[in-house]
Design an enzyme around this catalytic site. Structure first.
Site, PDB file in Angstrom:
ATOM      1  N   LYS A 109      92.787  38.409  32.651  1.00  0.00           N
ATOM      2  CA  LYS A 109      91.978  39.555  32.191  1.00  0.00           C
ATOM      3  C   LYS A 109      91.584  40.438  33.365  1.00  0.00           C
ATOM      4  O   LYS A 109      91.599  41.664  33.269  1.00  0.00           O
ATOM      5  CB  LYS A 109      90.717  39.074  31.461  1.00  0.00           C
ATOM      6  CG  LYS A 109      91.018  38.370  30.154  1.00  0.00           C
ATOM      7  CD  LYS A 109      90.587  39.200  28.951  1.00  0.00           C
ATOM      8  CE  LYS A 109      91.146  38.663  27.642  1.00  0.00           C
ATOM      9  NZ  LYS A 109      90.467  37.444  27.189  1.00  0.00           N
ATOM     10  N   LYS A 114      97.620  39.729  20.143  1.00  0.00           N
ATOM     11  CA  LYS A 114      97.253  41.086  19.746  1.00  0.00           C
ATOM     12  C   LYS A 114      97.356  42.066  20.920  1.00  0.00           C
ATOM     13  O   LYS A 114      97.776  43.200  20.771  1.00  0.00           O
ATOM     14  CB  LYS A 114      95.820  41.054  19.207  1.00  0.00           C
ATOM     15  CG  LYS A 114      95.288  42.351  18.689  1.00  0.00           C
ATOM     16  CD  LYS A 114      95.826  42.667  17.314  1.00  0.00           C
ATOM     17  CE  LYS A 114      95.558  44.093  16.881  1.00  0.00           C
ATOM     18  NZ  LYS A 114      94.144  44.422  16.766  1.00  0.00           N
ATOM     19  N   LYS A 153     103.527  34.446  24.671  1.00  0.00           N
ATOM     20  CA  LYS A 153     103.026  34.074  23.346  1.00  0.00           C
ATOM     21  C   LYS A 153     102.769  35.297  22.473  1.00  0.00           C
ATOM     22  O   LYS A 153     102.628  36.412  22.976  1.00  0.00           O
ATOM     23  CB  LYS A 153     101.741  33.270  23.489  1.00  0.00           C
ATOM     24  CG  LYS A 153     100.612  34.064  24.129  1.00  0.00           C
ATOM     25  CD  LYS A 153      99.261  33.427  23.885  1.00  0.00           C
ATOM     26  CE  LYS A 153      98.173  34.382  24.342  1.00  0.00           C
ATOM     27  NZ  LYS A 153      96.888  34.211  23.779  1.00  0.00           N
TER      28      LYS A 153
HETATM   29  P1  TYM Z   1      91.607  33.794  19.925  1.00  0.00           P
HETATM   30  O1  TYM Z   1      90.799  34.691  19.062  1.00  0.00           O
HETATM   31  O2  TYM Z   1      92.389  34.401  21.036  1.00  0.00           O
HETATM   32  O3  TYM Z   1      92.595  32.962  19.050  1.00  0.00           O
HETATM   33  C1  TYM Z   1      92.152  32.235  17.923  1.00  0.00           C
HETATM   34  C2  TYM Z   1      92.960  30.956  17.758  1.00  0.00           C
HETATM   35  O4  TYM Z   1      94.347  31.275  17.608  1.00  0.00           O
HETATM   36  C3  TYM Z   1      95.104  30.547  18.559  1.00  0.00           C
HETATM   37  N1  TYM Z   1      96.251  31.362  18.989  1.00  0.00           N
HETATM   38  C4  TYM Z   1      97.498  30.883  19.084  1.00  0.00           C
HETATM   39  N2  TYM Z   1      98.019  29.672  18.814  1.00  0.00           N
HETATM   40  C5  TYM Z   1      99.342  29.524  18.972  1.00  0.00           C
HETATM   41  N3  TYM Z   1     100.175  30.526  19.374  1.00  0.00           N
HETATM   42  C6  TYM Z   1      99.696  31.758  19.654  1.00  0.00           C
HETATM   43  N4  TYM Z   1     100.528  32.731  20.023  1.00  0.00           N
HETATM   44  C7  TYM Z   1      98.298  31.980  19.506  1.00  0.00           C
HETATM   45  N5  TYM Z   1      97.501  33.058  19.686  1.00  0.00           N
HETATM   46  C8  TYM Z   1      96.246  32.655  19.367  1.00  0.00           C
HETATM   47  C9  TYM Z   1      94.154  30.290  19.710  1.00  0.00           C
HETATM   48  O5  TYM Z   1      94.576  29.185  20.481  1.00  0.00           O
HETATM   49  C10 TYM Z   1      92.859  30.043  18.978  1.00  0.00           C
HETATM   50  O6  TYM Z   1      92.786  28.700  18.542  1.00  0.00           O
HETATM   51  N6  TYM Z   1      88.257  31.699  22.972  1.00  0.00           N
HETATM   52  C11 TYM Z   1      88.766  31.678  21.618  1.00  0.00           C
HETATM   53  C12 TYM Z   1      87.693  31.900  20.568  1.00  0.00           C
HETATM   54  C13 TYM Z   1      86.570  30.950  20.660  1.00  0.00           C
HETATM   55  C14 TYM Z   1      86.601  29.554  20.340  1.00  0.00           C
HETATM   56  C15 TYM Z   1      85.304  29.076  20.576  1.00  0.00           C
HETATM   57  C16 TYM Z   1      87.615  28.705  19.874  1.00  0.00           C
HETATM   58  C17 TYM Z   1      85.306  31.245  21.073  1.00  0.00           C
HETATM   59  N7  TYM Z   1      84.550  30.125  21.011  1.00  0.00           N
HETATM   60  C18 TYM Z   1      84.968  27.729  20.339  1.00  0.00           C
HETATM   61  C19 TYM Z   1      87.282  27.351  19.656  1.00  0.00           C
HETATM   62  C20 TYM Z   1      85.982  26.889  19.884  1.00  0.00           C
HETATM   63  C21 TYM Z   1      89.787  32.812  21.476  1.00  0.00           C
HETATM   64  O7  TYM Z   1      89.693  33.816  22.132  1.00  0.00           O
HETATM   65  O8  TYM Z   1      90.693  32.634  20.492  1.00  0.00           O
END
Ligand code: TYM
Length: 335
Positions: free
Chosen positions: A114, A200, A197
């Site tokens: 980031k 968005k 991967k």
């Molecule tokens: P975020 O919003 O980026 O993604 C949400 C979930 O989707 C999964 N994910 C993927 N899995 C497989 N392949 C991909 N290409 C892919 N893109 C996204 C992510 O692994 C995630 O499980 N930091 C987290 C949000 C968060 C969170 C938490 C998660 C905040 N607090 C506490 C678990 C527990 C995030 O930005 O996810």
């Protein structure tokens, strides 16, 4: 009888859920809500690291609630809520930040990425992203956290922070949570642009969304990066091709995958055919979501009810945790 593990996970409201979010996370949420006490939330505090304007933030949050429901989350079975409805999370975040060190936070891959991508906005929230995430998880005293591969390092940090708290105060208070995918490797769904991967923020055309219309899906898939084709039998697949096969593995039938695999191995594959098939299989897969999303969009009252109900349930637990943590730390009891 031993208590069932508590499950918790969240998603940032970056707009629409894509296939990566679904196969990496939400698919498991839907399964786990049948057997466990589950907490699933929308990480709207985390979203502030990118400085969204209030209107976009609101509409994105609403969209993710709708997509959670469309994907099969049931507010009667799991607690669905907004992170910002649990302000106790911010207090626990403050406590955890006192025992989180600059060196370890700076080493986090997502922070480094980031910081590289948005050098004009390397804010403290970005640096302490993992402590806020740890607060989300341990405030509900969760054991299992269904997430995709990209969150593995954040989960490792949560474990470190939870252990550190327990050790520091000589208590066995927080369970040490773990990233979970039914004892399989965590999932990483690739995007359509040939590398890395699905995400968005990885650029236009890289992600396919659950709520995307068929014409747009076809267009994106047909534009996916490929190469000139294999020149030798049984050649290893280069990354962009392997990515298309990996997508096929999650949306197509095993026969379809085997068919194209064979064509690849004997050098007769036509990427146009593979992409057409992949596009149709994605469209078939997403069709039910697409319909439900459009239905739910018309039902504001229901959306509000779900979120109010979730906030109430999630908050009771969170308040209890923070009250106990305050006592452990040595503060006067004030609530
Ligand atoms: P975020 O919003 O980026 O993604 C949400 C979930 O989707 C999964 N994910 C993927 N899995 C497989 N392949 C991909 N290409 C892919 N893109 C996204 C992510 O692994 C995630 O499980 N930091 C987290 C949000 C968060 C969170 C938490 C998660 C905040 N607090 C506490 C678990 C527990 C995030 O930005 O996810």
């Amino acid at each position: 009888m031993e208590k069932k593990p508590i499950v918790l996970s969240g998603i940032r409201p970056t707009g629409n859920l894509h296939l990566g979010n679904y196969f990496g996370a939400v698919k498991n949420f839907v399964k786990m809500q049948e057997t466990n006490e589950c907490y699933f939330f929308i990480a709207d505090y985390h979203m502030l690291t990118t400085h969204p304007n209030p209107k976009d933030l609101q509409s994105n949050v609403r969209q993710v609630v709708i997509e959670y429901l469309a994907a099969g989350l049931d507010p009667e079975k799991a607690t669905l809520y907004l992170q910002s409805d649990i302000p106790e999370t911010a207090e626990l975040y403050l406590f955890l930040n006192m025992n989180a060190y600059l060196g370890e936070l700076e080493r986090v891959t997502t922070f480094k990425e980031k910081a590289r991508k948005q050098p004009e906005n390397i804010n403290a929230g970005l640096l302490t992203y993992p402590t806020l995430m740890a607060s989300d998880i341990i405030i509900q005293r969760a054991h299992l956290v269904p997430v995709g591969k990209d969150q593995e390092q954040h989960l490792e940090m949560t474990r470190t922070f939870a252990r550190r708290f327990n050790r520091m105060y000589k208590v066995d208070y927080f369970p040490i949570p773990k990233a979970y995918n039914f004892d399989q490797e965590l999932v990483k769904i690739p995007g359509l642009d040939g590398s890395g991967k699905m995400g968005k923020s990885e650029g236009e055309g890289n992600a396919v969304f659950l709520g995307e219309d068929p014409t747009s899906i076809r267009k994106k898939v047909m534009r996916a990066v490929t190469d000139n084709g294999p020149t030798e039998m049984n050649q290893e697949k280069p990354e962009p091709i392997q990515n298309l096969f990996s997508l096929m593995e999650v949306v197509s039938s095993p026969d379809t995958v085997a068919h194209f695999d064979e064509d690849y191995n004997n050098c007769s594959i036509r990427y146009g055919d593979l992409k057409k098939q992949l596009a149709e299989d994605i469209i078939n897969f997403t069709a039910p979501f697409y319909e439900k999303i459009n239905e739910l969009k018309k039902n504001d009252a229901y959306i509000k009810k779900v979120i109010d109900m979730g906030a109430e349930k999630a908050r009771v637990n969170a308040q209890k945790t923070v009250r106990e943590v305050r006592e452990i730390i040595g503060f006067r009891k004030i609530y």
